[in-house]
Scaffold this active site. Sequence first.
Site, PDB file in Angstrom:
ATOM      1  N   ASN A   9       0.843  -1.055   0.013  1.00  0.00           N
ATOM      2  CA  ASN A   9       0.092   0.064  -0.245  1.00  0.00           C
ATOM      3  C   ASN A   9       0.906   1.029   0.038  1.00  0.00           C
ATOM      4  O   ASN A   9       1.447   1.635   0.976  1.00  0.00           O
ATOM      5  CB  ASN A   9      -1.051  -0.062   1.058  1.00  0.00           C
ATOM      6  N   TRP A  10       0.971   1.849  -1.122  1.00  0.00           N
ATOM      7  CA  TRP A  10       2.047   3.057  -0.985  1.00  0.00           C
ATOM      8  C   TRP A  10       1.382   4.412  -0.555  1.00  0.00           C
ATOM      9  O   TRP A  10       2.028   5.256  -0.427  1.00  0.00           O
ATOM     10  CB  TRP A  10       2.062   3.330  -2.632  1.00  0.00           C
ATOM     11  N   LYS A  11       0.281   4.266  -0.157  1.00  0.00           N
ATOM     12  CA  LYS A  11      -0.572   5.522   0.313  1.00  0.00           C
ATOM     13  C   LYS A  11      -0.327   6.645  -0.303  1.00  0.00           C
ATOM     14  O   LYS A  11      -0.275   6.408  -1.532  1.00  0.00           O
ATOM     15  CB  LYS A  11      -0.048   5.525   1.933  1.00  0.00           C
ATOM     16  N   HIS A  94      -9.444   1.144   4.852  1.00  0.00           N
ATOM     17  CA  HIS A  94      -8.142   1.416   5.705  1.00  0.00           C
ATOM     18  C   HIS A  94      -8.311   2.199   6.802  1.00  0.00           C
ATOM     19  O   HIS A  94      -9.052   3.402   6.862  1.00  0.00           O
ATOM     20  CB  HIS A  94      -7.265   1.944   4.884  1.00  0.00           C
ATOM     21  N   GLU A  96      -6.490   4.587   8.139  1.00  0.00           N
ATOM     22  CA  GLU A  96      -6.462   5.897   7.839  1.00  0.00           C
ATOM     23  C   GLU A  96      -7.573   6.723   7.421  1.00  0.00           C
ATOM     24  O   GLU A  96      -7.915   7.777   7.610  1.00  0.00           O
ATOM     25  CB  GLU A  96      -5.157   6.099   6.908  1.00  0.00           C
ATOM     26  N   GLU A 166      -5.635  -5.374  10.458  1.00  0.00           N
ATOM     27  CA  GLU A 166      -4.585  -4.415  10.716  1.00  0.00           C
ATOM     28  C   GLU A 166      -4.554  -3.674  11.981  1.00  0.00           C
ATOM     29  O   GLU A 166      -5.551  -2.494  12.144  1.00  0.00           O
ATOM     30  CB  GLU A 166      -4.440  -3.388   9.570  1.00  0.00           C
ATOM     31  N   GLY A 172       2.409   1.898  10.574  1.00  0.00           N
ATOM     32  CA  GLY A 172       3.356   3.105  10.397  1.00  0.00           C
ATOM     33  C   GLY A 172       3.935   3.369  11.630  1.00  0.00           C
ATOM     34  O   GLY A 172       4.566   4.608  11.865  1.00  0.00           O
ATOM     35  N   SER A 212       3.445  -2.578  10.150  1.00  0.00           N
ATOM     36  CA  SER A 212       4.706  -2.692  10.362  1.00  0.00           C
ATOM     37  C   SER A 212       5.504  -3.948   9.901  1.00  0.00           C
ATOM     38  O   SER A 212       6.546  -4.361  10.629  1.00  0.00           O
ATOM     39  CB  SER A 212       5.103  -2.312  11.611  1.00  0.00           C
ATOM     40  N   GLY A 234       4.986   1.007   4.642  1.00  0.00           N
ATOM     41  CA  GLY A 234       6.304   1.633   4.621  1.00  0.00           C
ATOM     42  C   GLY A 234       7.575   0.617   3.805  1.00  0.00           C
ATOM     43  O   GLY A 234       8.136   0.896   2.881  1.00  0.00           O
TER      44      GLY A 234
HETATM   45  C1  PEP Z   1      -0.626  -0.172   5.904  1.00  0.00           C
HETATM   46  O1  PEP Z   1      -0.620   0.990   5.371  1.00  0.00           O
HETATM   47  O2  PEP Z   1      -1.910  -0.761   5.528  1.00  0.00           O
HETATM   48  C2  PEP Z   1       0.253  -0.562   6.616  1.00  0.00           C
HETATM   49  C3  PEP Z   1       0.240  -1.851   7.353  1.00  0.00           C
HETATM   50  O3  PEP Z   1       1.519   0.073   6.729  1.00  0.00           O
HETATM   51  P1  PEP Z   1       2.834  -0.149   7.575  1.00  0.00           P
HETATM   52  O4  PEP Z   1       3.406  -1.408   7.021  1.00  0.00           O
HETATM   53  O5  PEP Z   1       3.559   1.264   7.117  1.00  0.00           O
HETATM   54  O6  PEP Z   1       2.819  -0.256   8.912  1.00  0.00           O
END
Ligand code: PEP
Length: 252
Positions: A9-11, A94, A96, A166, A172, A212, A234
């Site tokens: 997931n590039w966000k 998600h 976010e 998640e 993040g 993460s 990330g």
């Molecule tokens: C995500 O954006 O779904 C995610 C899990 O991010 P990260 O791996 O950076 O925690």
Amino acid sequence: MRKIIVAGNWKMNKTRTETEKFFKELLPLVEGKTVEMVIAAPFTNLETAIRETKGSNIKIAAQNMNPKENGAYTGEVSPLMLKDLGVEYVLVGHSERREYYKESNEFINEKVCSAIDHGLKPILCFGETLEQRESNITEKVVEEQLREGLKGVCEKGILNVVLAYEPVWAIGTGKTATFEQAQEVHAFIRKLLTEMYNEEIANEITIQYGGSMKPENALELMSQNDIDGGLIGGAALEPASFAKLVEAGSSI
Ligand code: PEP
């Protein structure tokens, strides 16, 4: 056998030029890998991503979608537009988007149903906050998000859905759930799916872990019985790192 899916997931990252560069570097690194690979790119990069991955086994996802087909919804993108581009998956719910854009379970459910109706595969994201975990209500929160997010999704429809557990406190933050913590919730989700559908369906559905995940912990997490790959932020931004995650998913 259910699918293991390694998804990035590039966000809100990368320009079109950076997108081209990423895939030019990634493709030779993952050639021949049979695990399902998905990259969720920003809307502006979807066309470039689809062009660059043509003929490869990398699938492209959008990071969001409006459930409506068209109309007066300024700034929104519809399932018809995504299908027209050749997008296969779409992230829905998600954390976010739940947090910053106040998306409710009800709205997320509309998106899940609309994605299925339009032949897109929704990756439904859900998970508890730190406060909820510390109050011992993780299972309650996860159950509510799943029951509401999947409302009206029939047995045929559910087989097109991917789930991504998640924990919000791990996204993040660099804090990963231990493999025991993650497996415990994944097993609970599988049991819940058995109640909501049946055992056969519960065993077919891919449940990714996200939060993460990185090359150093991916294999341990993905090797758990009920963890079927990862949704990675990330660590999916660099081709070499994403390729290592794909390597972990392929070796299961
Ligand atoms: C995500 O954006 O779904 C995610 C899990 O991010 P990260 O791996 O950076 O925690």
